[in-house]
Design a protein around this motif. Structure first.
Motif: not given
Length: 186
Positions: A96-100, A120-124, A172-180
């Protein structure tokens, strides 16, 4: 120590014994009264986001961050399992901490795991990722008469994003991870 005028997005600070990540900040100098800083902080322990205001020049303990390369193995519903690429030690992060972040990562892919004060707290994530479209409706001739449009597409990691009508299954597409948001075809 870190002062409010040294804030940057992504900095980690300790406020009242709790570690937060600075999501956004804004320095405010009103016409009357002292300057202050409005912030949006994300609690590292559970991911909760809070709004907090500080006096300008207020100091906090800077938190030591470190990034380690790891391989994302799999997620089992409660934990995300990672493996250190150098020592082959395995690590479990609460899902639940890294689901996003996990919705942009394929199994067996290399990721940067963020350690905050040796924990360890998150994935960059990178700013954008390239993924394959596994499911989408075909774009029909005449759909763009009204000036374009978009349709939902499911990517290989299971996440659904809006794409232009010309994108098809297998692209294959490129997607921004911050906004989707869709960026381009690859």
């Amino acid at each position: 120590m870190i002062s409010t005028n040294q804030f940057k997005n992504g900095n980690h600070i300790e406020v009242d014994g709790t570690i937060f990540r600075v999501q956004e900040f804004q320095h405010v100098k009103p016409g009357k009264g002292p300057a202050f800083v409005r912030t949006k902080l994300k609690r590292v322990s559970d991911g909760a986001v809070i709004d907090k205001t500080f006096r300008a020049g207020e100091k906090f303990r800077a938190v030591r961050n470190e990034v380690r390369k790891m391989q994302f193995l799999y997620a089992d519903g409660t934990s995300a399992h990672m493996m250190d690429m150098e020592t082959y030690e395995q690590l479990e992060l609460p899902q639940d901490l890294v689901a996003e972040s996990l919705k942009w990562v394929k199994p067996n892919e290399e990721v940067d795991v963020l350690y905050v004060d040796q924990v360890a707290s998150d994935i960059q994530l990178p700013a954008s990722v390239e993924l394959e479209v596994t499911e989408t409706d075909p774009g029909l001739k005449g759909d763009t008469v009204s000036g374009g449009g978009d349709k939902p597409a499911t990517l290989e990691t299971g996440v659904t994003v809006k794409v232009p009508l010309f994108v098809n299954v297998g692209d294959r597409i490129k997607v921004q991870t911050a906004s989707g948001e869709y960026v381009s075809r690859v």
